[in-house]
Design a protein around this motif. Sequence first.
Motif, mmCIF file in Angstrom:
data_model
loop_
_atom_site.group_PDB
_atom_site.id
_atom_site.type_symbol
_atom_site.label_atom_id
_atom_site.label_comp_id
_atom_site.label_asym_id
_atom_site.label_seq_id
_atom_site.Cartn_x
_atom_site.Cartn_y
_atom_site.Cartn_z
ATOM 1 N N TRP A 220 0.878 -1.181 0.000
ATOM 2 C CA TRP A 220 0.000 0.000 0.000
ATOM 3 C C TRP A 220 0.906 1.218 0.000
ATOM 4 O O TRP A 220 1.446 1.614 1.031
ATOM 5 C CB TRP A 220 -0.878 -0.018 1.241
ATOM 6 C CG TRP A 220 -1.755 1.180 1.443
ATOM 7 C CD1 TRP A 220 -1.478 2.269 2.219
ATOM 8 C CD2 TRP A 220 -3.052 1.414 0.884
ATOM 9 N NE1 TRP A 220 -2.537 3.160 2.183
ATOM 10 C CE2 TRP A 220 -3.516 2.658 1.378
ATOM 11 C CE3 TRP A 220 -3.887 0.686 0.027
ATOM 12 C CZ2 TRP A 220 -4.759 3.189 1.031
ATOM 13 C CZ3 TRP A 220 -5.125 1.223 -0.307
ATOM 14 C CH2 TRP A 220 -5.543 2.451 0.191
ATOM 15 N N GLY A 238 5.815 0.499 0.783
ATOM 16 C CA GLY A 238 4.607 1.070 1.361
ATOM 17 C C GLY A 238 4.483 0.800 2.841
ATOM 18 O O GLY A 238 5.482 0.651 3.546
ATOM 19 N N ALA A 239 3.247 0.720 3.306
ATOM 20 C CA ALA A 239 2.954 0.692 4.740
ATOM 21 C C ALA A 239 2.751 -0.714 5.309
ATOM 22 O O ALA A 239 2.562 -0.867 6.518
ATOM 23 C CB ALA A 239 1.700 1.525 5.016
ATOM 24 N N ILE A 240 2.795 -1.729 4.461
ATOM 25 C CA ILE A 240 2.355 -3.051 4.921
ATOM 26 C C ILE A 240 3.470 -3.838 5.610
ATOM 27 O O ILE A 240 4.609 -3.868 5.152
ATOM 28 C CB ILE A 240 1.758 -3.849 3.746
ATOM 29 C CG1 ILE A 240 0.480 -3.146 3.253
ATOM 30 C CG2 ILE A 240 1.452 -5.292 4.153
ATOM 31 C CD1 ILE A 240 -0.202 -3.796 2.069
ATOM 32 N N ASP A 241 3.083 -4.472 6.697
ATOM 33 C CA ASP A 241 3.963 -5.311 7.499
ATOM 34 C C ASP A 241 3.827 -6.752 6.985
ATOM 35 O O ASP A 241 2.978 -7.508 7.426
ATOM 36 C CB ASP A 241 3.506 -5.192 8.962
ATOM 37 C CG ASP A 241 4.256 -6.123 9.905
ATOM 38 O OD1 ASP A 241 5.102 -6.912 9.433
ATOM 39 O OD2 ASP A 241 3.977 -6.048 11.110
ATOM 40 N N LEU B 112 0.157 5.753 11.137
ATOM 41 C CA LEU B 112 1.428 5.128 11.493
ATOM 42 C C LEU B 112 2.503 6.201 11.606
ATOM 43 O O LEU B 112 2.495 7.174 10.842
ATOM 44 C CB LEU B 112 1.843 4.139 10.400
ATOM 45 C CG LEU B 112 0.982 2.892 10.217
ATOM 46 C CD1 LEU B 112 1.331 2.201 8.883
ATOM 47 C CD2 LEU B 112 1.184 1.921 11.377
ATOM 48 N N ASP B 116 7.091 3.262 10.422
ATOM 49 C CA ASP B 116 6.513 2.208 11.260
ATOM 50 C C ASP B 116 5.425 1.485 10.465
ATOM 51 O O ASP B 116 4.736 2.093 9.655
ATOM 52 C CB ASP B 116 5.909 2.856 12.519
ATOM 53 C CG ASP B 116 5.426 1.822 13.531
ATOM 54 O OD1 ASP B 116 5.817 0.636 13.418
ATOM 55 O OD2 ASP B 116 4.661 2.199 14.434
ATOM 56 N N LYS B 117 5.310 0.184 10.691
ATOM 57 C CA LYS B 117 4.293 -0.575 9.960
ATOM 58 C C LYS B 117 3.407 -1.374 10.910
ATOM 59 O O LYS B 117 2.653 -2.232 10.463
ATOM 60 C CB LYS B 117 4.972 -1.510 8.955
ATOM 61 C CG LYS B 117 5.891 -0.748 8.017
ATOM 62 C CD LYS B 117 6.377 -1.536 6.833
ATOM 63 C CE LYS B 117 7.271 -0.610 5.999
ATOM 64 N NZ LYS B 117 7.566 -1.151 4.670
ATOM 65 N N ALA B 155 -3.379 3.958 7.025
ATOM 66 C CA ALA B 155 -1.929 4.053 7.171
ATOM 67 C C ALA B 155 -1.490 5.442 7.623
ATOM 68 O O ALA B 155 -0.560 5.566 8.416
ATOM 69 C CB ALA B 155 -1.240 3.684 5.852
#
Lengths: 291, 291
Positions: A220, A238-241, B112, B116-117, B155
């Motif tokens: 994302w 992006g932001a996804i873990d 976030l 950081d995720k 996010a």
Amino acid sequence: MSTPDEAKGQARLSINEATVKYATVPQVVQLCRDAGIESVGLWRENVADFGLEASAKLVSEAGLRVSSLCRGGFFTAVDPDARAEALASNRAAIDEAAALGAPTLVLVAGGLADGDKDLAATRERARQAIADLVPYAQAKGVNLSIEPMHPIFAADRGVVSTLGQALDIAETFSERLSDGRPVVSVVVDTYHVFWDPYLAEQIARAGELGMIASYQVGDWQLPLASDTLLSRGYMGDGAIDFETITRQVMDAGYTGDIEVEIFRQEIWDDEPAEVIATVADRFSRLVAPFC
Amino acid sequence: MSTPDEAKGQARLSINEATVKYATVPQVVQLCRDAGIESVGLWRENVADFGLEASAKLVSEAGLRVSSLCRGGFFTAVDPDARAEALASNRAAIDEAAALGAPTLVLVAGGLADGDKDLAATRERARQAIADLVPYAQAKGVNLSIEPMHPIFAADRGVVSTLGQALDIAETFSERLSDGRPVVSVVVDTYHVFWDPYLAEQIARAGELGMIASYQVGDWQLPLASDTLLSRGYMGDGAIDFETITRQVMDAGYTGDIEVEIFRQEIWDDEPAEVIATVADRFSRLVAPFC
């Protein structure tokens, strides 16, 4: 040197054709072979362009696994003719998935009809369309996997908006394929579900139901592209873990291939071999170690 | 001629200042008076520009109700100094809400932290920040309302993504104001929640808990603006079924004002009096008849 576990994770990488959108089926097959990638997620349009039988033969002779066929669905029409047409197209997609040996046909529900605002009724039409397709899919030995889409698409592309909702629909079907799998399952696509505060529970639930038919990854990436469909990015951009979600999907018992599916204009405009190399590198660091 | 019931619904219309972004507090007050609108949703920035006491006095003397103060929150920082600063700002916002007689201070959690995720940890920090603010809000007699934001913002702006999640957080607090309302409640904003397949159940649940502190309306208009924050449209210009959601909120026992909150550049660029006239017209046809 990769450890045996890392190599095992990396071997599950599948290139979804959408990631290299302008490549033909033979080009994608060659790209995978050149990169040592063992699995490919096919799209109906590309398969039709090269020919169904020719595609099935080429992929098989190349020793590639087919991880999924994208994509059925778009069956929320109110108009009876449009609905019949959508169902006919989905039955053809089921035939194609069977011919290609794809373990699942991915279903995107579709959106609201023009001017319609009744999401509940649209969602019920999507469920009914799946019900109408189940006997055919079962007869052909093809799994149907419902892909919940990010709520950004709820109005115009996919009225199934959460993994929990997809499972609620899938659970209304008890039919099984001859290999024991449910006829109706779900897709977990990180892009579509990462935001869900109840994701962990729903992935676990999907696992208990034996209903994870596909795991797809894509990031994302903000800012969103002007065409929001094209906002997916390489894992890590992006932001996804990915570690957390991948561990959850593995803990839920998923053993299949993992498709990298990225719709993004800049990536489509890049050299496909470089795209594949980047995908494989990101996958090796952000996904493979956790599966 | 409107019927008494229609007039009763229309009397609940509140203009959220964000809809006429460039208007000052005195201008918004005059716009409301000219249009016969009885309620206004204030923003901290505008109130600060005109002065807190002056704003309170002006609104009160104009006979307007204040439907909410926007906005607190943005308290997901990891850094202790940034966190302390956010909490101090929120305590100031609580003071302002008390001075203005606003029935609730709207809280947007924040996103976030950079790089950081970990959404789960970020969500827990948001909950903890609310816990830290509850004693102060209770002492000041101010309700705090958690606004779930559309997952498009999960996010970067608002990690509380569904009404159910907002209620899960709100339910962890049992503190009450002296008038019996919970200290922590929720906001139902059509733009943020319309897509939710479980919206009807969660609105009913919010009603049973007495936790709907604010009902805001604005439409989901496609295509999304390049700044997705600015994609809200006039009711009727998008995909949202206001009749259904408004009926659900009323059935859940909500008796407060209904804010029209629209962030959209073209609307901001229009003549404010015309914007207000359009808002009142759309509200009279799409919202008021159902409340």
